[in-house]
Design a protein around this motif. Structure first.
Motif, PDB file in Angstrom:
ATOM      1  N   LEU A   1       0.829  -1.204   0.000  1.00 30.93           N
ATOM      2  CA  LEU A   1       0.000   0.000   0.000  1.00 30.93           C
ATOM      3  C   LEU A   1       0.867   1.259   0.000  1.00 30.93           C
ATOM      4  O   LEU A   1       0.592   2.217  -0.735  1.00 30.93           O
ATOM      5  N   GLN A   2       1.923   1.263   0.797  1.00 30.72           N
ATOM      6  CA  GLN A   2       2.799   2.435   0.868  1.00 30.72           C
ATOM      7  C   GLN A   2       3.524   2.666  -0.459  1.00 30.72           C
ATOM      8  O   GLN A   2       3.657   3.800  -0.903  1.00 30.72           O
ATOM      9  N   PHE A   3       3.981   1.586  -1.084  1.00 29.56           N
ATOM     10  CA  PHE A   3       4.662   1.723  -2.374  1.00 29.56           C
ATOM     11  C   PHE A   3       3.708   2.248  -3.442  1.00 29.56           C
ATOM     12  O   PHE A   3       4.050   3.144  -4.212  1.00 29.56           O
ATOM     13  N   THR A   4       2.498   1.705  -3.479  1.00 29.96           N
ATOM     14  CA  THR A   4       1.507   2.157  -4.451  1.00 29.96           C
ATOM     15  C   THR A   4       1.180   3.628  -4.228  1.00 29.96           C
ATOM     16  O   THR A   4       1.028   4.402  -5.171  1.00 29.96           O
ATOM     17  N   ARG A   5       1.083   4.037  -2.973  1.00 30.10           N
ATOM     18  CA  ARG A   5       0.832   5.442  -2.653  1.00 30.10           C
ATOM     19  C   ARG A   5       1.981   6.329  -3.145  1.00 30.10           C
ATOM     20  O   ARG A   5       1.765   7.408  -3.692  1.00 30.10           O
ATOM     21  N   LEU A   6       3.224   5.866  -2.967  1.00 30.93           N
ATOM     22  CA  LEU A   6       4.393   6.614  -3.428  1.00 30.93           C
ATOM     23  C   LEU A   6       4.359   6.804  -4.944  1.00 30.93           C
ATOM     24  O   LEU A   6       4.589   7.904  -5.446  1.00 30.93           O
ATOM     25  N   VAL A   7       4.058   5.740  -5.671  1.00 34.18           N
ATOM     26  CA  VAL A   7       3.971   5.830  -7.133  1.00 34.18           C
ATOM     27  C   VAL A   7       2.842   6.772  -7.534  1.00 34.18           C
ATOM     28  O   VAL A   7       3.015   7.630  -8.399  1.00 34.18           O
ATOM     29  N   ALA A   8       1.691   6.637  -6.887  1.00 34.09           N
ATOM     30  CA  ALA A   8       0.542   7.492  -7.209  1.00 34.09           C
ATOM     31  C   ALA A   8       0.844   8.961  -6.930  1.00 34.09           C
ATOM     32  O   ALA A   8       0.483   9.839  -7.719  1.00 34.09           O
ATOM     33  N   ASP A   9       1.524   9.245  -5.822  1.00 33.56           N
ATOM     34  CA  ASP A   9       1.870  10.630  -5.487  1.00 33.56           C
ATOM     35  C   ASP A   9       2.931  11.192  -6.424  1.00 33.56           C
ATOM     36  O   ASP A   9       2.932  12.377  -6.740  1.00 33.56           O
ATOM     37  N   SER A  10       3.840  10.344  -6.868  1.00 32.64           N
ATOM     38  CA  SER A  10       4.925  10.793  -7.745  1.00 32.64           C
ATOM     39  C   SER A  10       4.428  11.120  -9.151  1.00 32.64           C
ATOM     40  O   SER A  10       5.018  11.944  -9.845  1.00 32.64           O
ATOM     41  N   PHE A  11       3.354  10.454  -9.564  1.00 34.08           N
ATOM     42  CA  PHE A  11       2.811  10.653 -10.903  1.00 34.08           C
ATOM     43  C   PHE A  11       1.308  10.885 -10.798  1.00 34.08           C
ATOM     44  O   PHE A  11       0.499  10.003 -11.090  1.00 34.08           O
TER      45      PHE A  11
END
Length: 143
Positions: A77-87
């Protein structure tokens, strides 16, 4: 969290005891697991061939795949959030089964886990309309 358990197996007896203690401490303190430097082992997978597509707008679109292997763990979940926030303009697709478990998994990604609703760690990704359900839906079977 397995490390905590294996430090004194006779004391804890079961891994779930450690999980409950950590969850209770996190909820009581109103913090996140990372504030205690404790986390569960990640079970998700990330695949990427470093392919970057440049859109006509000039934006770069990285293509990668995250697999939560069922219900997502905190790290996924944290990784997916990081990707979503980055792009922020890139849509996020979820490929889940068209059954109650698949819909529940999709719900964990969007709204968080019911079992850990007391923890800020498990708040949903808040992706709203950006998270798109990809795959067969029950309504597709009747067309």
């Amino acid at each position: 969290m397995r490390d905590v358990y294996y430090r004194n197996v006779p004391l804890f007896g079961q891994q779930r005891v450690v999980d409950n203690i950590v969850d209770d401490l996190v909820a009581t303190a109103g913090l996140k697991r990372e504030d205690f430097h404790v986390c569960a082992s990640a079970k998700g997978l990330v695949a990427s061939d470093c392919l970057i597509v440049t859109l006509t707008t000039g934006d770069d679109l990285p293509l990668s795949s995250t697999n939560g292997k069922g219900y997502p763990d905190l790290a996924t979940l944290q990784f997916t959030r990081l990707v979503a926030d980055s792009f922020p303009r890139v849509p996020i697709y979820a490929l889940v089964d068209a059954d109650p478990h698949g819909i529940d998994i999709l719900s964990v990604y969007t709204h968080g886990s019911r079992a850990n609703a007391h923890s800020a760690d498990h708040a949903g990704l808040g992706l709203g309309p950006r998270l798109r359900w990809m795959g067969v839906k029950a309504t597709d079977l009747w067309r």
